[in-house]
Design a protein around this motif. Structure first.
Motif, PDB file in Angstrom:
ATOM      1  N   GLU A 114       0.827  -1.204   0.000  1.00  0.00           N
ATOM      2  CA  GLU A 114       0.000   0.000   0.000  1.00  0.00           C
ATOM      3  C   GLU A 114       0.869   1.265   0.000  1.00  0.00           C
ATOM      4  O   GLU A 114       1.967   1.276   0.575  1.00  0.00           O
ATOM      5  N   PRO A 115       0.382   2.348  -0.635  1.00  0.00           N
ATOM      6  CA  PRO A 115       1.190   3.574  -0.774  1.00  0.00           C
ATOM      7  C   PRO A 115       1.511   4.289   0.529  1.00  0.00           C
ATOM      8  O   PRO A 115       2.449   5.087   0.588  1.00  0.00           O
ATOM      9  N   TRP A 116       0.770   4.010   1.595  1.00  0.00           N
ATOM     10  CA  TRP A 116       1.028   4.695   2.864  1.00  0.00           C
ATOM     11  C   TRP A 116       2.154   4.051   3.668  1.00  0.00           C
ATOM     12  O   TRP A 116       2.614   4.645   4.656  1.00  0.00           O
ATOM     13  N   ILE A 117       2.596   2.877   3.271  1.00  0.00           N
ATOM     14  CA  ILE A 117       3.620   2.152   4.035  1.00  0.00           C
ATOM     15  C   ILE A 117       4.872   3.001   4.253  1.00  0.00           C
ATOM     16  O   ILE A 117       5.401   3.107   5.370  1.00  0.00           O
ATOM     17  N   ASP A 118       5.362   3.623   3.197  1.00  0.00           N
ATOM     18  CA  ASP A 118       6.595   4.420   3.293  1.00  0.00           C
ATOM     19  C   ASP A 118       6.422   5.699   4.103  1.00  0.00           C
ATOM     20  O   ASP A 118       7.398   6.350   4.460  1.00  0.00           O
ATOM     21  N   LYS A 119       5.176   6.071   4.354  1.00  0.00           N
ATOM     22  CA  LYS A 119       4.906   7.294   5.102  1.00  0.00           C
ATOM     23  C   LYS A 119       4.771   7.050   6.608  1.00  0.00           C
ATOM     24  O   LYS A 119       4.713   7.990   7.393  1.00  0.00           O
ATOM     25  N   ALA A 120       4.699   5.794   7.025  1.00  0.00           N
ATOM     26  CA  ALA A 120       4.516   5.477   8.447  1.00  0.00           C
ATOM     27  C   ALA A 120       5.768   5.829   9.252  1.00  0.00           C
ATOM     28  O   ALA A 120       6.892   5.594   8.811  1.00  0.00           O
ATOM     29  N   PHE A 121       5.568   6.415  10.419  1.00  0.00           N
ATOM     30  CA  PHE A 121       6.693   6.778  11.279  1.00  0.00           C
ATOM     31  C   PHE A 121       7.408   5.517  11.763  1.00  0.00           C
ATOM     32  O   PHE A 121       6.788   4.461  11.943  1.00  0.00           O
ATOM     33  N   PRO A 122       8.719   5.621  11.996  1.00  0.00           N
ATOM     34  CA  PRO A 122       9.489   4.471  12.477  1.00  0.00           C
ATOM     35  C   PRO A 122       8.885   3.869  13.747  1.00  0.00           C
ATOM     36  O   PRO A 122       8.497   4.595  14.664  1.00  0.00           O
ATOM     37  N   GLY A 123       8.804   2.566  13.756  1.00  0.00           N
ATOM     38  CA  GLY A 123       8.310   1.860  14.933  1.00  0.00           C
ATOM     39  C   GLY A 123       6.819   1.624  14.976  1.00  0.00           C
ATOM     40  O   GLY A 123       6.338   0.789  15.748  1.00  0.00           O
ATOM     41  N   THR A 124       6.056   2.338  14.138  1.00  0.00           N
ATOM     42  CA  THR A 124       4.602   2.221  14.214  1.00  0.00           C
ATOM     43  C   THR A 124       4.054   0.963  13.543  1.00  0.00           C
ATOM     44  O   THR A 124       2.888   0.614  13.748  1.00  0.00           O
ATOM     45  N   LYS A 134       5.196  -9.413   5.491  1.00  0.00           N
ATOM     46  CA  LYS A 134       3.803  -8.975   5.436  1.00  0.00           C
ATOM     47  C   LYS A 134       3.512  -7.958   6.535  1.00  0.00           C
ATOM     48  O   LYS A 134       3.976  -8.092   7.665  1.00  0.00           O
ATOM     49  N   ILE A 135       2.736  -6.954   6.173  1.00  0.00           N
ATOM     50  CA  ILE A 135       2.252  -5.975   7.144  1.00  0.00           C
ATOM     51  C   ILE A 135       0.740  -6.039   7.093  1.00  0.00           C
ATOM     52  O   ILE A 135       0.128  -5.829   6.039  1.00  0.00           O
ATOM     53  N   VAL A 136       0.122  -6.362   8.223  1.00  0.00           N
ATOM     54  CA  VAL A 136      -1.310  -6.672   8.212  1.00  0.00           C
ATOM     55  C   VAL A 136      -2.176  -5.632   8.910  1.00  0.00           C
ATOM     56  O   VAL A 136      -3.369  -5.856   9.117  1.00  0.00           O
ATOM     57  N   GLY A 137      -1.588  -4.486   9.273  1.00  0.00           N
ATOM     58  CA  GLY A 137      -2.377  -3.444   9.921  1.00  0.00           C
ATOM     59  C   GLY A 137      -1.902  -2.053   9.554  1.00  0.00           C
ATOM     60  O   GLY A 137      -0.724  -1.834   9.293  1.00  0.00           O
ATOM     61  N   MET A 138      -2.834  -1.127   9.524  1.00  0.00           N
ATOM     62  CA  MET A 138      -2.547   0.286   9.257  1.00  0.00           C
ATOM     63  C   MET A 138      -2.784   1.073  10.548  1.00  0.00           C
ATOM     64  O   MET A 138      -3.873   1.007  11.121  1.00  0.00           O
ATOM     65  N   PRO A 139      -1.781   1.809  11.036  1.00  0.00           N
ATOM     66  CA  PRO A 139      -1.938   2.517  12.309  1.00  0.00           C
ATOM     67  C   PRO A 139      -3.097   3.514  12.298  1.00  0.00           C
ATOM     68  O   PRO A 139      -3.246   4.294  11.358  1.00  0.00           O
ATOM     69  N   PHE A 140      -3.904   3.457  13.343  1.00  0.00           N
ATOM     70  CA  PHE A 140      -4.975   4.438  13.533  1.00  0.00           C
ATOM     71  C   PHE A 140      -4.371   5.836  13.654  1.00  0.00           C
ATOM     72  O   PHE A 140      -4.723   6.761  12.948  1.00  0.00           O
ATOM     73  N   ILE A 357      -3.461  12.414  16.374  1.00  0.00           N
ATOM     74  CA  ILE A 357      -2.047  12.711  16.174  1.00  0.00           C
ATOM     75  C   ILE A 357      -1.573  11.707  15.130  1.00  0.00           C
ATOM     76  O   ILE A 357      -1.544  10.504  15.398  1.00  0.00           O
ATOM     77  N   PRO A 358      -1.250  12.149  13.924  1.00  0.00           N
ATOM     78  CA  PRO A 358      -0.958  11.214  12.838  1.00  0.00           C
ATOM     79  C   PRO A 358       0.230  10.293  13.120  1.00  0.00           C
ATOM     80  O   PRO A 358       1.194  10.686  13.788  1.00  0.00           O
ATOM     81  N   ALA A 359       0.126   9.077  12.585  1.00  0.00           N
ATOM     82  CA  ALA A 359       1.236   8.125  12.661  1.00  0.00           C
ATOM     83  C   ALA A 359       1.999   8.100  11.339  1.00  0.00           C
ATOM     84  O   ALA A 359       2.830   7.230  11.106  1.00  0.00           O
ATOM     85  N   PHE A 360       1.703   9.085  10.473  1.00  0.00           N
ATOM     86  CA  PHE A 360       2.293   9.139   9.137  1.00  0.00           C
ATOM     87  C   PHE A 360       2.948  10.488   8.860  1.00  0.00           C
ATOM     88  O   PHE A 360       2.516  11.518   9.381  1.00  0.00           O
ATOM     89  N   LYS A 361       3.962  10.469   8.016  1.00  0.00           N
ATOM     90  CA  LYS A 361       4.589  11.695   7.544  1.00  0.00           C
ATOM     91  C   LYS A 361       3.649  12.360   6.533  1.00  0.00           C
ATOM     92  O   LYS A 361       2.750  11.735   6.001  1.00  0.00           O
ATOM     93  N   GLY A 362       3.913  13.639   6.266  1.00  0.00           N
ATOM     94  CA  GLY A 362       3.125  14.342   5.267  1.00  0.00           C
ATOM     95  C   GLY A 362       2.108  15.306   5.842  1.00  0.00           C
ATOM     96  O   GLY A 362       1.353  15.922   5.106  1.00  0.00           O
ATOM     97  N   TYR A 363       2.100  15.446   7.148  1.00  0.00           N
ATOM     98  CA  TYR A 363       1.180  16.371   7.806  1.00  0.00           C
ATOM     99  C   TYR A 363       1.957  17.613   8.252  1.00  0.00           C
ATOM    100  O   TYR A 363       1.999  17.964   9.433  1.00  0.00           O
ATOM    101  N   ASP A 364       2.586  18.267   7.281  1.00  0.00           N
ATOM    102  CA  ASP A 364       3.507  19.356   7.610  1.00  0.00           C
ATOM    103  C   ASP A 364       2.902  20.748   7.510  1.00  0.00           C
ATOM    104  O   ASP A 364       3.483  21.712   7.991  1.00  0.00           O
ATOM    105  N   GLY A 365       1.757  20.879   6.870  1.00  0.00           N
ATOM    106  CA  GLY A 365       1.163  22.197   6.702  1.00  0.00           C
ATOM    107  C   GLY A 365       0.688  22.785   8.018  1.00  0.00           C
ATOM    108  O   GLY A 365       0.395  22.065   8.975  1.00  0.00           O
TER     109      GLY A 365
END
Length: 435
Positions: A114-124, A134-140, A357-365
């Motif tokens: 999935e395209p969001w994988i690379d955006k997830a913060f380290p450790g999440t 395999k990664i079977v969950g997307m952080p809330f 509080i996002p668990a992903f990068k890209g929320y910089d605005g």
């Protein structure tokens, strides 16, 4: 005349050809109608999720989204098992981490592409990484908790919440507030929701086990527990019991207090000065009194002499997709989650409507910074490195709530000694891990 007939004939042929092409194009562009059933636990996010679903389906007319929320005082894990057993399997549901990922492995879609994988913060993503990458969950999201306090009430007795870092600091503040309880119009200093075993059996116990284990995987791999900091945990629990809101005046009645009573009745109405909760409680407080919501902060639940001044921060839950659904449904489910966390509109809703509080990068605005004071406090503690891990996600299945949580209720009611609670905790953990 023949020439005219030929022109008409060619025109008809051309018209039919164009019609066929147009029909063919329309058929190619038509998307399959699809229904996405979501079964989720986060009651605080229900309205925001409903709003997001409406926004998404307004631009994806072929998609229908049905949402069912089970949480708060209900056992989501048990409800999820019942949902699957009924044959009404959801397309999107929630898992809590490593143990859930193993328990539900036959029903979990691989999300590693999935395209969001690379955006997830380290450790999440560590808790939901399985064999073969395999990664079977997307952080809330990321969340943190502690003792939420009312700044106005604190200021009336000359207490600066920002200076409370240690257990001794907290104990002194509680005594001061209790001595002024009548003048402040308080029912109690603290409201502890004893009926909510996730508050005590998971979140409160994590304050001790977050120091015994360095991360969630260590807790998951542990065959036994030392319960090294049980005495310090007892002091912290006893402090809350001593100064807690007691509906009928007895300790036992603490076990009748629910999350809505704690957050919306006692705290939001200014009847208590503190509650043990996390940044997710902000929406409930704001819904009752916006003035109170604007003047809240966190006091750490420090153990006496053990990693004081920290807040537990982690990923509360993960979105999962049912691998047994058909490809069309799975594709739509993946697209909805990707849209929610990575599109401009979705990201705006994650911040402003979900209060996440996002668990992903890209929320910089500038428009994508957490606006509420509780989320801001979590970020502050995180940036200062004043956090401890969420290891309760690595507890044996059901242990925190069904075993330890039950025993904490018995201890609060005076029906179980602390020594017996500690003994039971060690035995039941070992039994669960060594089946």
């Amino acid at each position: 005349m023949k020439k005219v007939k030929k022109v008409i004939a060619w025109a008809c042929v051309l018209s039919l050809s164009l019609s066929a092409v147009a029909c063919g194009t329309k058929t190619e562009e038509k998307k399959d109608n699809v229904k996405i059933d979501i079964f989720q636990f986060k009651v605080e996010a229900k309205d925001a999720l409903d709003k997001a679903a409406k926004e998404y389906t307004s631009i994806n007319k072929n998609v229908k989204i049905n949402i069912q929320t089970i949480g708060g005082g209900d056992d989501y894990g048990a409800a999820l098992k019942s949902k699957f057993a009924s044959g009404e399997e959801p397309a999107i549901y929630n898992i809590g981490g490593t143990q859930d990922a193993i328990d539900w492995k036959e029903k979990l879609e691989d999300l590693s592409k999935e395209p969001w994988i690379d955006k997830a913060f380290p450790g999440t993503l560590e808790a939901v990484k399985m064999d073969e990458g395999k990664i079977v969950g997307m952080p809330f999201n990321q969340e943190g908790y502690g003792l939420i306090y009312n700044k106005d009430i604190f200021s009336k007795v000359g207490i600066d919440g920002e200076t409370i870092k240690t257990y001794a600091d907290l104990e002194k503040a509680c005594a001061t507030l209790d001595s002024k309880k009548a003048d402040l119009g308080l029912d109690a200093v603290i409201c502890l929701p004893g009926s909510e075993k996730w508050v005590t059996g998971l979140h409160l116990s994590n304050v001790a086990f977050g120091s015994e284990f360095t991360d969630v995987k260590k807790a998951f791999e542990a065959k036994t527990i030392d319960f090294k900091y049980n005495e310090q945990l007892k002091k912290l629990l006893d402090l809350q019991i001593k100064y807690a809101y007691k509906p009928d005046g007895s300790n036992k009645s603490i076990n009748s207090v629910t999350y809505p009573t704690q957050v919306e009745k006692e705290f939001a109405l200014g009847k208590v000065a503190m509650i043990q909760q996390g940044n997710w409680a902000y929406g409930g407080i704001k819904g009752v009194d916006e003035k109170v919501a604007k003047n809240v902060g966190f006091v750490p639940m420090s153990l006496d002499g053990v990693k004081e001044g920290c807040l537990p921060v982690g990923v509360p839950m993960y979105w999962a997709i049912n691998s047994k659904k058909d490809d069309v449904t799975k594709k739509a489910a993946k697209d909805f989650l990707n849209w929610l966390y990575t599109s401009d509109k979705g990201k705006e809703m994650i911040i402003k409507d979900f209060n996440f509080i996002p668990a992903f990068k890209g929320y910089d605005g500038d428009n994508l910074k957490p606006a509420d004071p509780l989320s801001q406090a979590i970020l502050k503690y995180s940036n200062e490195g004043k956090t401890s891990p969420w290891v309760f996600m690595g507890y044996p299945t059901g242990w925190g709530q069904d075993k330890l949580g039950n025993d904490i209720q018995k201890y609060i009611a005076g029906d179980l000694t602390w020594d017996k609670l500690v003994e039971n905790a060690k035995v039941t953990w070992g039994e669960a891990r060594n089946k």
